[in-house]
Structure formats: C-alpha cells, structure tokens
Design a protein around this motif. Structure first.
Motif, PDB file in Angstrom:
ATOM      1  N   GLN B 137      30.473  10.056 -46.854  1.00 31.30           N
ATOM      2  CA  GLN B 137      29.704   8.826 -47.092  1.00 31.30           C
ATOM      3  C   GLN B 137      28.371   9.137 -47.759  1.00 31.30           C
ATOM      4  OE1 GLN B 137      31.989   6.236 -46.079  1.00 31.30           O
ATOM      5  NE2 GLN B 137      30.250   5.310 -45.045  1.00 31.30           N
ATOM      6  N   ILE B 138      27.666  10.119 -47.165  1.00 32.92           N
ATOM      7  CA  ILE B 138      26.333  10.438 -47.666  1.00 32.92           C
ATOM      8  C   ILE B 138      26.392  10.876 -49.122  1.00 32.92           C
ATOM      9  CG2 ILE B 138      24.410  12.051 -47.434  1.00 32.92           C
ATOM     10  CD1 ILE B 138      24.735  11.956 -44.482  1.00 32.92           C
ATOM     11  N   VAL B 141      26.651   7.947 -51.295  1.00 35.07           N
ATOM     12  CA  VAL B 141      25.368   7.240 -51.372  1.00 35.07           C
ATOM     13  C   VAL B 141      24.391   7.992 -52.282  1.00 35.07           C
ATOM     14  CG1 VAL B 141      23.365   6.471 -50.054  1.00 35.07           C
ATOM     15  CG2 VAL B 141      25.643   6.183 -49.107  1.00 35.07           C
ATOM     16  N   ILE B 142      24.396   9.307 -52.138  1.00 31.34           N
ATOM     17  CA  ILE B 142      23.486  10.109 -52.984  1.00 31.34           C
ATOM     18  C   ILE B 142      23.824   9.918 -54.458  1.00 31.34           C
ATOM     19  CG2 ILE B 142      22.834  12.474 -53.607  1.00 31.34           C
ATOM     20  CD1 ILE B 142      23.099  13.213 -50.675  1.00 31.34           C
ATOM     21  N   ARG B 144      25.317   7.508 -55.851  1.00 28.07           N
ATOM     22  CA  ARG B 144      25.024   6.149 -56.266  1.00 28.07           C
ATOM     23  C   ARG B 144      23.536   5.977 -56.568  1.00 28.07           C
ATOM     24  NH1 ARG B 144      26.670   2.384 -51.853  1.00 28.07           N
ATOM     25  NH2 ARG B 144      28.264   3.922 -51.384  1.00 28.07           N
ATOM     26  N   ASN B 145      22.723   6.776 -55.904  1.00 27.66           N
ATOM     27  CA  ASN B 145      21.279   6.636 -56.054  1.00 27.66           C
ATOM     28  C   ASN B 145      20.685   7.508 -57.157  1.00 27.66           C
ATOM     29  OD1 ASN B 145      19.809   4.795 -54.049  1.00 27.66           O
ATOM     30  ND2 ASN B 145      21.453   5.721 -52.847  1.00 27.66           N
TER      31      ASN B 145
END
Lengths: 296, 326, 259
Positions: B137-138, B141-142, B144-145
């Motif tokens: 997940q992380i 998210v990373i 995506r950012n």
C-alpha cells in the motif's frame, strides 16, 4: 480553532467505526490466534444488507434506521458464523498459514461475489436515519457524527456487558486464556468460537451500516481500506485486548482525519501502515497488550 | 543439486534464451508475448517461493518490490538514459544500459526489502503478512505522490527493451540462484527456519539472518521482474503493483506447492496461460462472455479449495530420498 | 574445576507469576547432573533460561565462566550449549542426515557467493560436513536411515536423532529435556547407557530433566531438586533420596515421613 474541533469530532466518529471493526479482529484473534482477513468484507456486506433492507423498509426514521442496522447485524452475524463453520473450522488442526491463506481466499470470494451481485459502480446509500447539522459556538456539527458516536458507545457498552457479565462472555475469556483447560471445564469450544465470530461480525456490520450512513456511497471493495486501518488499530491497542482495540480505533480515526485535512492529505492511506511498522518496532505488544512468551 | 551439473544447466538455459532472443522476430507476436510473460511470472513466483515457501515467511507484498524495480528501471531508461548516453547510441549500448537498469531495479528493490524486512521479520506469520501487505500500500501511495514519476497516472512511453532473451535469461538466473541457495548451508537454514524457529535457534542458527537473506534475495528478483515488466508493457502505474498483483503471485506459489521450485514453475506457466484460455473461451460465444470476468473469483475459489483439499499444492510429489528440494 | 554452568540466585517472573525464584546451581565440566521436581516446579524454565529463550528478571547466569545475559539462543549454542526438547522438535522437511548437517553448520557457514558459485572449496566443505554428520550418526547407529525424512523415524529413533543433532553443534553442555519420555524400560536402560557414553566420549557436561526417578538416580552424579520454582535440595542420589524435603515435595505433606 473551530475547524480543528470539527475535525476532531469528525475523526472521532470515523474512529468509532474503526473501533467497531477492530474489535472483531481482536475477538477472533483472542480465541483462534489468527487474523481473519475476511472480516473487512463482512463489514462491506453489512452496509449492503443495510442497503437492501433500507430499500425494502423505505423512509427515514429512527425506528426504521435501527431496524435496518439490526438487520445488518443479524445478517452478518450469520455470515460470520457460516464462514467460520465452512471455511475455518475444518482447518483448525492445520497450520496457521493454511488458515491465513483460506481467509484471504474467503475475503476475495466475498469481494468478487459482491461484485457479481451489486456491480462495480458505487451506489448511493438510502437515508435510513434522519440527519441534520447544527452549530455550537461556531462549530458546525453534523448529527451524523453524533449518531455514529452514540451508537458506537451503546454497542461498546453492550459488548462490555456480554464479555464481563454474562456466562458466554466468561466462557469466551476462558477459551481465549486457555482453550484446552476451557474445554476440560466443560465449555463447548465450537459454540464459543461461533459466538465470537457472530459477535465480531455483528459489530463489523454495525460499523458498515454507520459507515454507509456517514459516507453514503457503497461498493464491493469498500471494506478493504477501513478494514486494514481497523486491523492496525487492533494491533496498536494490543491484539486480543478489546479496550485497546477501541482506543486504537479512535486514535487512528482522529490521526487520519487530521492528516486528511492538512496539506499532507495525499499520504493519508499510508499513515496506518507507517504507524503499524513503528508500533511493531518499538512496542510489538501494542499499547495495552502484554508480551507473551512462546511456549517452548 | 549437490551435483556440480547445476551450473551446466544454467549455461544451457542461457544459450536457449539467446536462441529465443534471436528467434523473437521470426515467431508469432502473440506467442512471443505469452512466452515473455511466462518468463516474468516464473521470476516472480520462484523468488516469492524462496520467501513464502522455503523460508516459511508469508509475504503479501511481492508486487510492491516489483513496483520498486519497475519504476527504478523505467526512470533509468526513460530519464537518465537519454541524458547520459550519446545521442543515437546503437542497439548494443541500449541493451547494455537496459542491463544496468535491470541491475539497479534489483538492487533498489533489495534495499527496500531490507528496510521492510529488518524490522518486521522478527514477527510471526500473520503479522508479517499484514506488514508486507501494508508495504505494498505504502509503495503505491509513494509513487502516487511523486509527480516526477507520473503520480497516479504512472509512466508512459517506456522504451521496449524486454524481449525473450532478457525474460528467459533472468528467469534462468532466478531459478539458478534460488536453487543454489536452497541447496547450501543457507538452504538448510531456510528450511530449518521454516520448520521450527525455536529449534533452529537452539541449533545455533540466526533465524533472523536467514529470513532477511531470503527476503532480500526474493525482493531483488521481484525488482528485476518489475524492470522487465515495465519495458514490456511500456506503461506502468501505481495500481499495477497492488494487492491483487501480489495475490496473483501468491496463488502461483500455492498452486505449485510452497517450497517446490519445479512445481512453482509449472504453476507460473499454467497460470499465465489460464487467463488466455479464459479469454478465448469468453470470446468464442456471447453466452460464455461472463467467463472472461471471473478470474479473481476463480482465484478465490482455487485458494480455498486448495487449502481444504490439497494444501501442499497441485504439483508436488513425494521427495526423492537423499535429494533436498528440487 | 570451575563449573561450566552456574546459576546465581536466578529469578524469573511472568507478569505476577514467579516461575523460578532465587535458584542457584552449578554444573561441573564433565558432570552428569539431573534436575528433578514435581510438575510445574520450573525445570523447563531453567532450561529456557540457560539457553537464552528467557532472560532472568534477577540474578546471574554464567556459562563457561562468562555471563550469558542478553545473548540470544543461537549465540549461546555457538558458545557451546545444546539442547533437546520435551516435545521432539526435529526439522521435518529435512532428512536425517540434513538435520545433523544443519546443526553442524554452526561452526562453518559458506558465504553467499560460495554457495552460488558452487566451486571446489564449497563442494569439498559440503563433503566434509556430510562425512562428519555420517560419522556422528553411525555412533548412534542412525546412519542406516540417513536419507529418511526425520519425521518418518520411530519415536525412539527421533529422540536419539534429536540428541545427535544437539551433539552436532559440538557443545560443552548438553541439556536433555525428558529424554526418556514415552520409552519402555528396555529403551530407558539403553538411553542411560547412551548418555553415559556421550559424556565419556565427548567429555562434556550433561544436565537432564527427567521424571523417571529410577533413571535419574542410576545415571546422575549430582541432582538438583526444584519445587514451586525454588531449589529445595541438592546432592548425590543417595542424599537426595533421603532428604525429607524432597520426600515431602513428591508425596504431599500428609504422607511425609516423620523427621
């Protein structure tokens, strides 16, 4: 400042729902020592049962809303018991890994069957409970948040009563403490495990119903994210510890909501897991848990 | 593989992949496409098997390491390559740079493996599963950012570098390394850790170390598979390395039989072909169209049924006497 | 001679429960020592403290003259402590010979690159280890089943294999946790002979936890008696047998002999 208070209230109500889910993880872990991966999807089914029963009942009223929530809880309690009987019970003597993989399979099954039945697109959740917003000294409060918090408190009170004051609750604690000894004392372990699954699933369903009431768009994969966060909440509180799970849920709800409202909002989904890794590094037993030495 | 012939087999595989690389343009593109994906899936499944099977540490984040590799390699060929390499560099320079990119993909993924593994491998089964899932997940998210890596849209226009040679050579390397490790002092450490951590520690084995070695090695090859995959599909995005992808790899390992390399290779091949088969079936007639959409459901049922009926996997047979794991 | 293992007022508490309380004991370098006591007396806890599975809450444990606090089990094994388990814990996916080889590699591990390259040095080393493993197995007449899976052996053979595996780590102190459990009288006699032979051949100390009094009395040179986590007696078999506290602990107070 008023915005901050609003955020806190909002966070607490999200956290209350995390708490409801987290307790299911913790209860099952207590008696069976395994993480019920499918729990988050029971939560999802809870809101879908609410969706259908809300449509059947129609209208917006307190009695109707309570009825819908009760329907979700009963439906999911049965689902939880069914899952345990069909999928986990036959594997009880097998390795933990086997059960874990089965649980992942059950989770995927619920999601995909859900997708076949409900479709992939999010659907609006009917307004089953009344809702308004009002202002208290500049703070805009949604009655939804108060309803979520109130209902959760009632449910937690009921749970506390069941676990601490009733015979079946005592039996649950006995099984969690030492299954063999409990069974020798004449406790029907199978029955207690079923009851635990039923209880945990009912709470998750209540959480699912409230979630859909607060965020009225539901879809078959909606359980994944809150489920994971709730699991982290259970670990944060000390897995197996009911009070810990509730506190962990509230804490995570507030933290997440605050982050979501800040300029770091795009990182919200990562918080729970960063937190999880930190807990496991520094306090593996969680906030309220005790370290258990493995029997050698 | 006490037998020194192992290296010979590896040579055979390397020559075979060279041959396939050469034959690529003469083969049916659809066929090439499937073969390439088989190679990549073999890498993923065999490397995950080292962690989940041989060492018994259940990871649900293999796709995350794949993602790390995919982004690393793509960044190198897409951004760094054009700046560092002379304009109009020839075929061989490009291929060499791709090799560098793949190596970097593996190393960065291995580093990620170390970062995730070191704190979490002290944990028992379920917890590790959740932490690795969370890692997946992380990572998403990373990515995506990070705007420079395309954010949520991901990266497009990655040069087409992956061919049958790279896919098969990397698969052969993975199988060789995993088999060699498993049949060494490390292998007995992995298996002992898998069987009984308490007893393994009591026999003087640093089980944490074995777990980390397995985890980091597995992550390394997952990273390479990611690099290959990105230069094959030519576009990557954070969603492609999520939980579903990890589960796909887990299913291969479980169907093949945890800790059985040969079984897992067979499973990787068959499960690469399965969706193709389903697609053909569903396009054969409108009444069968639903079959094409049931893959995740099928995986779910497959997992549950296997755990009930044959938890040791489909392609396992009694171990030969004297042989360690194949 | 200075003792190989020494407990100095060792206490361990789990939450509110004191499992072992201020226990002091010493085992000589080639001594055959026994640890006895009624169920729940804390015998296995003493083993787990010795091997680093638990850390003492209070007190000091020394092995070979060095304090062993803070060392993990595998580090203590490398230092020379080996053990067997009450409930047999063999590596079930390894063959008999590989169970022994796995334990042998404590003192020789090939690096990653050697393992991958599989050059001459690697293969020679593997052969040496295998040869040593087979030698050790043949002492216990287990070499005939070398390639069987460990768990397919008979119960008695599994118990013996666990001892062989422990010996493969080249210990200075061997801890045996109820080695005679589930054995018939003939097997027990054989086991006693075997344990004595191990001590004589390898010149190591042996500390065993055992319920079978006959075996302990016949075999051990020195016996330590635990009851409710405290040490109530120590001495030769004859001394221990006559000790009223021991008799009381084993028989219950109502049957205690008049002092």
């Amino acid at each position: 400042m008023s915005e901050f208070i609003q955020q806190i209230i909002n966070g607490l109500s999200v956290g209350a729902m995390y708490a409801l889910i987290a307790i299911g993880y913790t209860l099952v872990y207590g008696v069976l020592r395994f993480i019920n991966f499918a729990h988050s999807d029971v939560f999802m089914v809870g809101s879908f049962v609410g969706f259908y029963s809300g449509k059947v009942l129609g209208g917006t009223s307190w009695a109707g809303g309570l009825g819908v929530m009760a329907a979700s809880m009963v439906g999911c309690a049965l689902l939880g018991i069914l899952i345990e009987r069909l999928a986990y019970k036959p594997l009880r003597s097998r390795s933990k890994l086997t059960v874990l993989i089965t649980a992942i399979g059950v989770s995927m099954l619920l999601q995909n069957v859900g997708q076949l039945v409900f479709g992939t697109n999010p659907q609006p959740f009917p307004d089953t409970l009344p809702a308004t917003t009002f202002q208290v000294g500049g703070v805009v409060v949604s009655s939804k948040d108060l309803v979520v918090l109130g209902f959760t408190l009632c449910l937690l009170g009921a749970l506390e009563y069941i676990v601490l004051k009733t015979k079946v609750g005592t039996a649950m604690r006995a099984v969690a403490f030492n299954p063999q000894a409990a069974s020798l004392m004449g406790i029907n372990i199978d029955w207690i495990i079923s009851f635990t699954f039923g209880l945990g699933s009912a709470l998750a369903a209540a959480g699912g119903f409230l979630w859909a009431y607060k965020f009225p768009r539901i879809e078959p994969f909606m359980g994944v994210a809150p489920g994971l966060t709730a699991f982290v909440a259970a670990v944060l509180g000390g897995i197996g510890n009911i009070t810990g799970a509730a506190l962990g849920g509230l804490l995570l709800g507030v933290i997440e909501t605050l982050v979501k409202g800040s300029r770091w909002s795009t990182w919200t989904e990562a918080i729970a897991f960063v937190l999880l890794i930190l807990i496991l590094l520094f306090k593996p037993a969680g906030l309220l848990g005790r370290v258990q030495a493995e029997k050698v | 593989m006490k037998h020194p012939g192992a290296r010979r087999w590896f040579l055979v595989a390397a020559v075979l992949s060279l041959g396939l690389g050469w034959a690529q343009d003469r083969l049916d593109p659809y066929f090439v496409d499937i073969l390439t994906r088989i190679g990549i899936n073999v890498i993923l499944a065999v490397s995950l098997n080292l962690i989940n099977g041989h060492t018994g540490q259940f990871s649900l984040g293999h796709a995350g390491f794949m993602g790390v590799g995919a982004y690393t390699a793509a960044a190198l060929t897409l951004f760094a390559g054009p700046k560092l390499l002379p304009a109009g560099a020839g075929f061989w320079v490009e291929q060499l740079w791709f090799l560098v990119a793949l190596g970097a993909a593996g190393l960065v993924a291995a580093l990620a493996g170390l970062l995730v593994g070191a704190p979490s491998l002290r944990l028992k089964g379920d917890y590790l599963a959740i932490v690795t899932l969370g890692f997946g997940q992380i990572i998403a998210v990373i990515f995506r950012n990070i705007e420079s890596l395309g954010g949520a849209l991901g990266l497009n226009g990655i040069p087409a570098r992956t061919n049958l040679f790279w896919s098969f050579a990397a698969a052969a390397l993975t199988v060789y390394v995993v088999t060699a490790l498993v049949n060494s002092t490390y292998g007995r450490g992995f298996l002992a850790t898998h069987d009984d951590e308490v007893a393994a520690e009591a026999m003087g084995m640093n089980t944490t170390r074995y777990k980390i070695v397995a985890f980091v090695t597995g992550a390394f090859f997952a990273g390479i598979a990611g690099g290959l995959s990105g230069h094959f599909t030519l576009t990557i995005n954070p969603k492609g390395f999520d939980f579903n992808k990890s589960i796909e790899i887990v299913v291969m390992v479980i169907v093949g039989g945890m800790g059985r390399t040969v079984g897992v290779i067979i499973a990787a091949v068959l499960l690469t072909l399965l969706p193709e088969g389903l697609r053909m079936l569903s396009s054969a007639s409108p009444s069968l169209k639903w079959i094409g959409e049931t893959r995740p459901l099928l995986y779910a049922i497959l997992l549950i049924a296997l755990m009930m009926l044959r938890p040791q996997g489909l392609f396992t047979w009694k171990r030969k006497k004297g042989a360690v794991t194949a | 001679m200075s003792p190989i293992l020494e407990f100095d007022k060792v206490t361990i508490r789990f939450g509110g429960l004191t499992a072992v309380s201020a226990v002091s004991l010493a085992v000589g370098p080639t001594e055959l020592a026994g640890l006895i006591g009624p169920n729940g007396a804390g015998k296995t806890t003493v083993f787990n403290l010795t091997t680093g599975v638990y850390q003492p809450t209070e007190g000091r444990i020394s092995f070979a003259g060095e304090p062993s606090a803070g060392l993990r089990p595998y580090e203590l094994t490398r230092g020379g402590i080996a053990r067997t388990f009450q409930n047999i814990r063999l590596f079930k996916s390894l063959s008999v010979v590989d169970n022994v080889r796995a334990a042998m590699q404590v003192h020789r591990t090939q690096g990653i690159w050697n393992s991958l390259w599989r050059g001459g040095a690697f293969l020679r080393d593997e052969q040496v280890v295998e040869k040593q493993a087979l030698e050790l197995l043949s002492i216990f007449r287990l070499d005939v089943v070398r390639d069987e899976m460990a768990t397919s052996l008979s119960y008695g053979d599994q118990r013996r294999l666990e001892i062989v595996r422990a010996l493969a780590t080249k210990p200075k102190l061997l801890l045996l946790d109820e080695p005679a459990a589930g054995m018939n009288p003939t097997e027990k006699l054989e086991l006693a002979r075997l344990i004595r032979e191990i001590r004589d051949r390898f010149q190591i100390a042996v500390l065993l936890v055992e319920h079978d009094m006959q075996l302990v009395m016949d075999l051990c040179e020195r016996i330590h008696v635990l009851d409710h986590g405290t040490k109530i007696a120590e001495g030769t078999p004859v001394e221990v047998r006559r000790n009223p506290k021991v008799i009381e602990a084993y028989l219950g107070e109502e049957h205690a002999l008049p002092e």
